[in-house]
Design a protein around this motif. Sequence first.
Motif, PDB file in Angstrom:
ATOM      1  N   ALA A 105     -66.850  23.753  -3.294  1.00  0.00           N
ATOM      2  CA  ALA A 105     -65.677  22.877  -3.348  1.00  0.00           C
ATOM      3  C   ALA A 105     -64.667  23.387  -4.382  1.00  0.00           C
ATOM      4  O   ALA A 105     -63.456  23.371  -4.145  1.00  0.00           O
ATOM      5  N   LEU A 106     -65.159  23.866  -5.519  1.00  0.00           N
ATOM      6  CA  LEU A 106     -64.275  24.389  -6.556  1.00  0.00           C
ATOM      7  C   LEU A 106     -63.621  25.697  -6.109  1.00  0.00           C
ATOM      8  O   LEU A 106     -62.439  25.938  -6.383  1.00  0.00           O
ATOM      9  N   LEU A 107     -64.364  26.541  -5.418  1.00  0.00           N
ATOM     10  CA  LEU A 107     -63.777  27.769  -4.882  1.00  0.00           C
ATOM     11  C   LEU A 107     -62.723  27.440  -3.832  1.00  0.00           C
ATOM     12  O   LEU A 107     -61.719  28.154  -3.699  1.00  0.00           O
ATOM     13  N   ASP A 108     -62.928  26.361  -3.111  1.00  0.00           N
ATOM     14  CA  ASP A 108     -61.938  25.935  -2.124  1.00  0.00           C
ATOM     15  C   ASP A 108     -60.655  25.472  -2.820  1.00  0.00           C
ATOM     16  O   ASP A 108     -59.550  25.701  -2.316  1.00  0.00           O
ATOM     17  N   VAL A 109     -60.797  24.836  -3.985  1.00  0.00           N
ATOM     18  CA  VAL A 109     -59.632  24.397  -4.755  1.00  0.00           C
ATOM     19  C   VAL A 109     -58.735  25.581  -5.105  1.00  0.00           C
ATOM     20  O   VAL A 109     -57.509  25.485  -5.091  1.00  0.00           O
ATOM     21  N   VAL A 110     -59.356  26.742  -5.396  1.00  0.00           N
ATOM     22  CA  VAL A 110     -58.571  27.941  -5.743  1.00  0.00           C
ATOM     23  C   VAL A 110     -58.405  28.863  -4.531  1.00  0.00           C
ATOM     24  O   VAL A 110     -58.073  30.038  -4.667  1.00  0.00           O
ATOM     25  N   ASN A 111     -58.660  28.304  -3.344  1.00  0.00           N
ATOM     26  CA  ASN A 111     -58.438  29.019  -2.083  1.00  0.00           C
ATOM     27  C   ASN A 111     -59.283  30.288  -1.968  1.00  0.00           C
ATOM     28  O   ASN A 111     -58.803  31.338  -1.528  1.00  0.00           O
ATOM     29  N   LEU A 112     -60.563  30.169  -2.340  1.00  0.00           N
ATOM     30  CA  LEU A 112     -61.458  31.331  -2.287  1.00  0.00           C
ATOM     31  C   LEU A 112     -62.802  31.017  -1.644  1.00  0.00           C
ATOM     32  O   LEU A 112     -63.755  31.770  -1.843  1.00  0.00           O
ATOM     33  N   ALA A 113     -62.880  29.944  -0.898  1.00  0.00           N
ATOM     34  CA  ALA A 113     -64.161  29.566  -0.308  1.00  0.00           C
ATOM     35  C   ALA A 113     -64.701  30.658   0.608  1.00  0.00           C
ATOM     36  O   ALA A 113     -65.928  30.858   0.700  1.00  0.00           O
ATOM     37  N   ASP A 114     -63.805  31.415   1.266  1.00  0.00           N
ATOM     38  CA  ASP A 114     -64.265  32.442   2.198  1.00  0.00           C
ATOM     39  C   ASP A 114     -64.786  33.686   1.484  1.00  0.00           C
ATOM     40  O   ASP A 114     -65.345  34.586   2.120  1.00  0.00           O
ATOM     41  N   ALA A 115     -64.636  33.750   0.160  1.00  0.00           N
ATOM     42  CA  ALA A 115     -65.148  34.894  -0.610  1.00  0.00           C
ATOM     43  C   ALA A 115     -66.331  34.493  -1.491  1.00  0.00           C
ATOM     44  O   ALA A 115     -66.703  35.231  -2.404  1.00  0.00           O
ATOM     45  N   ALA A 116     -66.939  33.362  -1.185  1.00  0.00           N
ATOM     46  CA  ALA A 116     -67.982  32.812  -2.051  1.00  0.00           C
ATOM     47  C   ALA A 116     -69.168  33.746  -2.245  1.00  0.00           C
ATOM     48  O   ALA A 116     -69.781  33.776  -3.317  1.00  0.00           O
ATOM     49  N   GLU A 117     -69.508  34.525  -1.224  1.00  0.00           N
ATOM     50  CA  GLU A 117     -70.700  35.379  -1.316  1.00  0.00           C
ATOM     51  C   GLU A 117     -70.374  36.825  -1.702  1.00  0.00           C
ATOM     52  O   GLU A 117     -71.234  37.692  -1.654  1.00  0.00           O
ATOM     53  N   LYS A 118     -69.148  37.077  -2.088  1.00  0.00           N
ATOM     54  CA  LYS A 118     -68.780  38.413  -2.567  1.00  0.00           C
ATOM     55  C   LYS A 118     -69.046  38.524  -4.059  1.00  0.00           C
ATOM     56  O   LYS A 118     -68.898  37.566  -4.811  1.00  0.00           O
ATOM     57  N   ARG A 119     -69.413  39.751  -4.480  1.00  0.00           N
ATOM     58  CA  ARG A 119     -69.603  40.016  -5.902  1.00  0.00           C
ATOM     59  C   ARG A 119     -68.280  40.481  -6.516  1.00  0.00           C
ATOM     60  O   ARG A 119     -67.376  40.901  -5.803  1.00  0.00           O
ATOM     61  N   PRO A 120     -68.172  40.394  -7.846  1.00  0.00           N
ATOM     62  CA  PRO A 120     -66.892  40.702  -8.489  1.00  0.00           C
ATOM     63  C   PRO A 120     -66.280  42.051  -8.101  1.00  0.00           C
ATOM     64  O   PRO A 120     -65.051  42.141  -7.944  1.00  0.00           O
ATOM     65  N   HIS A 121     -67.104  43.098  -7.919  1.00  0.00           N
ATOM     66  CA  HIS A 121     -66.533  44.408  -7.591  1.00  0.00           C
ATOM     67  C   HIS A 121     -65.904  44.432  -6.193  1.00  0.00           C
ATOM     68  O   HIS A 121     -65.143  45.347  -5.875  1.00  0.00           O
ATOM     69  N   GLU A 122     -66.210  43.423  -5.381  1.00  0.00           N
ATOM     70  CA  GLU A 122     -65.633  43.345  -4.041  1.00  0.00           C
ATOM     71  C   GLU A 122     -64.333  42.534  -4.022  1.00  0.00           C
ATOM     72  O   GLU A 122     -63.726  42.384  -2.964  1.00  0.00           O
ATOM     73  N   LEU A 123     -63.941  42.026  -5.161  1.00  0.00           N
ATOM     74  CA  LEU A 123     -62.760  41.154  -5.248  1.00  0.00           C
ATOM     75  C   LEU A 123     -61.627  41.869  -5.981  1.00  0.00           C
ATOM     76  O   LEU A 123     -61.858  42.683  -6.876  1.00  0.00           O
TER      77      LEU A 123
END
Length: 242
Positions: A105-123
Amino acid sequence: MTVAGLGKRFAAGGAPVLDDVTLTIGSGEFVCLLGASGCGKSTLLNIIAGLERPTSGTVEVASGNAAVMFQESALLPWLTARRNVELALELRGVRRDRRRNEALALLDVVNLADAAEKRPHELSGGMRQRVALARALAQDRQVLLMDEPFAALDAITRDLLHEQLELVWRQTGRTIVFVTHNVREAARLGQRVLLMSSRPGRIVNEWRIDDTGPRRIESPEVATLAIEITDQLRKELRRNAA
């Protein structure tokens, strides 16, 4: 939040970094602290956060401790975006069976819910900062302290994150204290802009901006305010150089 008579020296008998800083920030305000590099902005923020002790004066944060977001995202590289946010929830004592949904829900607030399972190096850098913002929100503190969180980003990404941060602020009602040396950024985001002098750091000027809705960094009102603030900043720099 109230700061009264705050002073800071890093060594006994040393030159003051901050001197008699006094300010009050109301609940739900978005305040930008602006000043030249080395003026003590980050030191003031660290004292408010409880990471540094003042030499003199007092700080009172009505809701208790504040959440802090720094220039570097400082995500744990072996954890996914979701797990980085979950870690903050775990430290807060949120039950295990609720953490996943709350993190999403918090990732959705920052519009990143679709990247929830990515690791930092993939972002991208901007995406990592959005995860860091979600993690800060996960601490569930009324006050959010932000120390030049977008300084390392390109102009386009920074502008997009300005929009995202403003949306989060309006949705959550958090009190935000945002440190920057970027005049346009301060004029774009702040309800109030506080200008600090160079060492010793003091609050030397303040601008209040009517909240008429979202602003754009290229808008005429932001440009006009930025020019006015820049003129005052130059006067401070000349005064301290004299």
